[in-house]
Design a protein around this motif. Structure first.
Motif, PDB file in Angstrom:
ATOM      1  N   ASP A 195       0.804  -1.223   0.000  1.00 58.14           N
ATOM      2  CA  ASP A 195       0.000   0.000   0.000  1.00 58.14           C
ATOM      3  C   ASP A 195       0.839   1.275   0.000  1.00 58.14           C
ATOM      4  N   ALA A 196       2.158   1.155   0.246  1.00 57.45           N
ATOM      5  CA  ALA A 196       3.024   2.328   0.270  1.00 57.45           C
ATOM      6  C   ALA A 196       3.446   2.695  -1.149  1.00 57.45           C
ATOM      7  N   ARG A 197       3.672   3.984  -1.400  1.00 62.18           N
ATOM      8  CA  ARG A 197       3.989   4.425  -2.760  1.00 62.18           C
ATOM      9  C   ARG A 197       5.331   3.882  -3.230  1.00 62.18           C
ATOM     10  N   HIS A 198       6.269   3.639  -2.325  1.00 57.56           N
ATOM     11  CA  HIS A 198       7.551   3.072  -2.718  1.00 57.56           C
ATOM     12  C   HIS A 198       7.691   1.618  -2.298  1.00 57.56           C
ATOM     13  N   GLY A 199       6.685   1.063  -1.622  1.00 61.41           N
ATOM     14  CA  GLY A 199       6.681  -0.350  -1.281  1.00 61.41           C
ATOM     15  C   GLY A 199       7.292  -0.696   0.058  1.00 61.41           C
ATOM     16  N   PHE A 200       7.833   0.301   0.790  1.00 64.06           N
ATOM     17  CA  PHE A 200       8.534   0.011   2.030  1.00 64.06           C
ATOM     18  C   PHE A 200       7.972   0.856   3.172  1.00 64.06           C
ATOM     19  N   GLY A 201       8.587   0.801   4.342  1.00 61.60           N
ATOM     20  CA  GLY A 201       8.086   1.517   5.502  1.00 61.60           C
ATOM     21  C   GLY A 201       8.186   3.027   5.340  1.00 61.60           C
ATOM     22  N   ASP A 202       7.392   3.747   6.138  1.00 66.08           N
ATOM     23  CA  ASP A 202       7.366   5.208   6.046  1.00 66.08           C
ATOM     24  C   ASP A 202       8.728   5.836   6.361  1.00 66.08           C
ATOM     25  N   TYR A 203       9.525   5.146   7.159  1.00 63.34           N
ATOM     26  CA  TYR A 203      10.829   5.667   7.564  1.00 63.34           C
ATOM     27  C   TYR A 203      11.911   5.387   6.526  1.00 63.34           C
ATOM     28  N   TRP A 204      11.579   4.639   5.475  1.00 61.96           N
ATOM     29  CA  TRP A 204      12.556   4.197   4.479  1.00 61.96           C
ATOM     30  C   TRP A 204      13.257   5.384   3.831  1.00 61.96           C
ATOM     31  N   HIS A 205      14.585   5.375   3.856  1.00 62.10           N
ATOM     32  CA  HIS A 205      15.412   6.430   3.286  1.00 62.10           C
ATOM     33  C   HIS A 205      15.093   7.787   3.890  1.00 62.10           C
ATOM     34  N   THR A 206      14.837   7.771   5.197  1.00 61.49           N
ATOM     35  CA  THR A 206      14.646   9.005   5.949  1.00 61.49           C
ATOM     36  C   THR A 206      15.495   8.942   7.215  1.00 61.49           C
ATOM     37  N   HIS A 207      15.519  10.058   7.938  1.00 60.24           N
ATOM     38  CA  HIS A 207      16.262  10.098   9.200  1.00 60.24           C
ATOM     39  C   HIS A 207      15.496   9.436  10.336  1.00 60.24           C
ATOM     40  N   ASN A 208      14.348   8.881  10.039  1.00 59.53           N
ATOM     41  CA  ASN A 208      13.575   8.154  11.049  1.00 59.53           C
ATOM     42  C   ASN A 208      13.919   6.669  11.094  1.00 59.53           C
ATOM     43  N   ASP A 209      14.875   6.236  10.268  1.00 59.34           N
ATOM     44  CA  ASP A 209      15.274   4.823  10.288  1.00 59.34           C
ATOM     45  C   ASP A 209      16.267   4.610  11.437  1.00 59.34           C
ATOM     46  N   THR A 210      15.709   4.557  12.648  1.00 53.75           N
ATOM     47  CA  THR A 210      16.485   4.470  13.882  1.00 53.75           C
ATOM     48  C   THR A 210      16.141   3.178  14.618  1.00 53.75           C
ATOM     49  N   MET A 211      16.699   3.016  15.807  1.00 52.60           N
ATOM     50  CA  MET A 211      16.414   1.827  16.609  1.00 52.60           C
ATOM     51  C   MET A 211      14.949   1.731  17.003  1.00 52.60           C
ATOM     52  N   ASP A 212      14.207   2.813  16.897  1.00 57.53           N
ATOM     53  CA  ASP A 212      12.772   2.758  17.164  1.00 57.53           C
ATOM     54  C   ASP A 212      12.056   1.830  16.198  1.00 57.53           C
ATOM     55  N   ASN A 213      12.691   1.541  15.068  1.00 56.85           N
ATOM     56  CA  ASN A 213      12.089   0.673  14.061  1.00 56.85           C
ATOM     57  C   ASN A 213      12.561  -0.772  14.166  1.00 56.85           C
ATOM     58  N   ILE A 214      13.184  -1.127  15.282  1.00 58.88           N
ATOM     59  CA  ILE A 214      13.670  -2.497  15.456  1.00 58.88           C
ATOM     60  C   ILE A 214      12.868  -3.183  16.548  1.00 58.88           C
ATOM     61  N   ASN A 215      12.342  -4.346  16.218  1.00 60.74           N
ATOM     62  CA  ASN A 215      11.499  -5.114  17.122  1.00 60.74           C
ATOM     63  C   ASN A 215      12.093  -6.515  17.291  1.00 60.74           C
ATOM     64  N   LYS A 216      12.276  -6.927  18.525  1.00 62.14           N
ATOM     65  CA  LYS A 216      12.914  -8.222  18.786  1.00 62.14           C
ATOM     66  C   LYS A 216      12.066  -9.394  18.301  1.00 62.14           C
ATOM     67  N   ASN A 217      10.755  -9.267  18.335  1.00 59.27           N
ATOM     68  CA  ASN A 217       9.910 -10.365  17.861  1.00 59.27           C
ATOM     69  C   ASN A 217      10.086 -10.593  16.360  1.00 59.27           C
ATOM     70  N   THR A 218      10.229  -9.511  15.604  1.00 61.01           N
ATOM     71  CA  THR A 218      10.456  -9.649  14.169  1.00 61.01           C
ATOM     72  C   THR A 218      11.819 -10.276  13.907  1.00 61.01           C
ATOM     73  N   LEU A 219      12.838  -9.817  14.622  1.00 59.44           N
ATOM     74  CA  LEU A 219      14.169 -10.411  14.480  1.00 59.44           C
ATOM     75  C   LEU A 219      14.131 -11.905  14.771  1.00 59.44           C
ATOM     76  N   LYS A 220      13.395 -12.282  15.793  1.00 61.03           N
ATOM     77  CA  LYS A 220      13.265 -13.692  16.161  1.00 61.03           C
ATOM     78  C   LYS A 220      12.609 -14.492  15.042  1.00 61.03           C
ATOM     79  N   ALA A 221      11.549 -13.946  14.451  1.00 62.76           N
ATOM     80  CA  ALA A 221      10.835 -14.661  13.391  1.00 62.76           C
ATOM     81  C   ALA A 221      11.752 -14.939  12.206  1.00 62.76           C
ATOM     82  N   VAL A 222      12.515 -13.945  11.816  1.00 64.19           N
ATOM     83  CA  VAL A 222      13.406 -14.112  10.665  1.00 64.19           C
ATOM     84  C   VAL A 222      14.585 -15.003  11.020  1.00 64.19           C
ATOM     85  N   GLY A 223      15.243 -14.719  12.139  1.00 66.06           N
ATOM     86  CA  GLY A 223      16.430 -15.478  12.514  1.00 66.06           C
ATOM     87  C   GLY A 223      16.162 -16.946  12.750  1.00 66.06           C
ATOM     88  N   GLN A 224      15.062 -17.248  13.455  1.00 60.94           N
ATOM     89  CA  GLN A 224      14.759 -18.652  13.729  1.00 60.94           C
ATOM     90  C   GLN A 224      14.379 -19.397  12.457  1.00 60.94           C
TER      91      GLN A 224
END
Length: 335
Positions: free
Chosen positions: A297-326
């Motif tokens: 649904d995004a115009r560029h296909g990625f998160g709102d913070y993509w290629h902005t100064h908002n791509d910080t640790m606030d956008n990191i979630n341990k549950n998502t990391l777990k899903a991918v890593g496991q």
């Protein structure tokens, strides 16, 4: 970073898929590519998302990791040392690559090899550099400044560092190569309205594809991780990956569902995304699958913070990391 393909590039992607589908190493069924009968199956270890989160934060502590900067050089040394500490044989492939504006970038592809003598190998990769522009930032005055790249870059590397730590503790049956590709995110910036150029993204993987660290390098398959840490991230089935090896894509996504991570791994069509996996597959002739956050649904296909100064640790979630890593651990330990 990556970009969604235009219609012209889409045609090229389709032609590449037709070519590759005729190669005997691709499997079009619903089985894992490269699977074979094994005497002993090694149980996958438990992925530690706290560790992965820590490795992401440590990368951001250096600042933006843009080629030709001190921060970039310091982070390269850190990543190389981490892989050595986790038992890998490390190769730092240095290369001079040319950016869209003819800047010569001193790139470093950082490669960690596990069981380097094994003929049956799996490639795991992510890019470690950060975007030198915030071309989608709402503040036009800051668009020429580099971004932190917590999700876009550091998240995939953080997951792979935790996987490297697990590989040291519990060896797997195949050889594993972990590659942190450089200069992925130095493509043409959107805010400058430049005439389009081909192949300005993924410069590190383009170089490695033509000059692999091992002559005639081949793997059973590769898995690319890109933007894999955001809260509520959805990983659709990227379409180049589906062209390269639909059976491998389905196997990975089925594994994620069996582990209870179906919320993140959507069994629906994603975009056609220009990313490192395209050059790995086309230049080295084995399928590489991209696990990448995608928002249809995004115009560029990625998160709102993509290629902005908002791509910080606030956008990191341990549950998502777990899903991918496991999920990745389960796939490679099933070899």
């Amino acid at each position: 970073m990556k970009q969604l393909l235009t219609s012209a590039l889409l045609v090229c992607g389709l032609l590449a898929g037709v070519f590759l589908s005729g190669c005997d190493f691709l499997k079009g069924d619903n089985t894992k590519q490269g699977a074979s009968t094994k005497a002993t199956k090694v149980a996958a270890p438990v992925f530690n998302s706290d560790s992965a989160y820590h490795y992401i934060a440590e990368q951001l502590a250096f600042g933006p990791r843009v080629p030709n900067t001190e921060e970039h050089a310091a982070c390269a040394a850190y990543l190389s040392e981490q892989l050595r500490r986790f038992g890998a044989e490390v190769v730092v492939q240095e290369a001079k690559v040319i950016a869209f504006d003819n800047t010569v970038l001193h790139a470093k592809n950082i490669i960690g090899q596990y069981n380097p003598g094994a003929k049956r190998r799996v490639l795991l990769c992510a890019h470690w550099d950060t975007r030198p522009f915030a071309d989608y930032d709402t503040d036009a005055a800051r668009r020429n400044q580099p971004i932190d790249g917590a999700n876009d870059g550091a998240s995939g590397v953080g997951v792979l560092l935790e996987i490297a730590r697990q590989l040291q503790q519990q060896p797997v049956n195949v050889g594993i190569d972990i590659i942190f590709f450089d200069a992925e995110d130095y493509g043409q910036p959107a805010h400058l309205n430049l005439s389009p150029k081909d192949d300005t993204w993924c410069l590190g993987s383009q170089y490695w594809g033509k000059h692999p660290h091992t002559p005639d390098y081949r793997a059973l398959y590769g898995i690319l991780l890109d933007m894999v840490g955001a809260p509520d991230a959805y990983f659709y089935q990227e379409q180049h990956s589906m062209n390269y090896d639909p059976g491998l894509v389905r196997y990975i996504w089925d594994t994620a569902h069996q582990l209870g991570y179906g919320y993140h791994f959507k069994k629906d069509r994603g975009g056609w995304i220009t990313d490192d996996h395209v050059y790995v597959t086309n230049l080295r002739n084995f399928p590489c699958v991209n696990i990448i956050q995608y928002n249809p649904d995004a115009r560029h296909g990625f998160g709102d913070y993509w290629h902005t100064h908002n791509d910080t640790m606030d956008n990191i979630n341990k549950n998502t990391l777990k899903a991918v890593g496991q999920t990745v651990l389960e796939v490679i330990y099933s070899e």
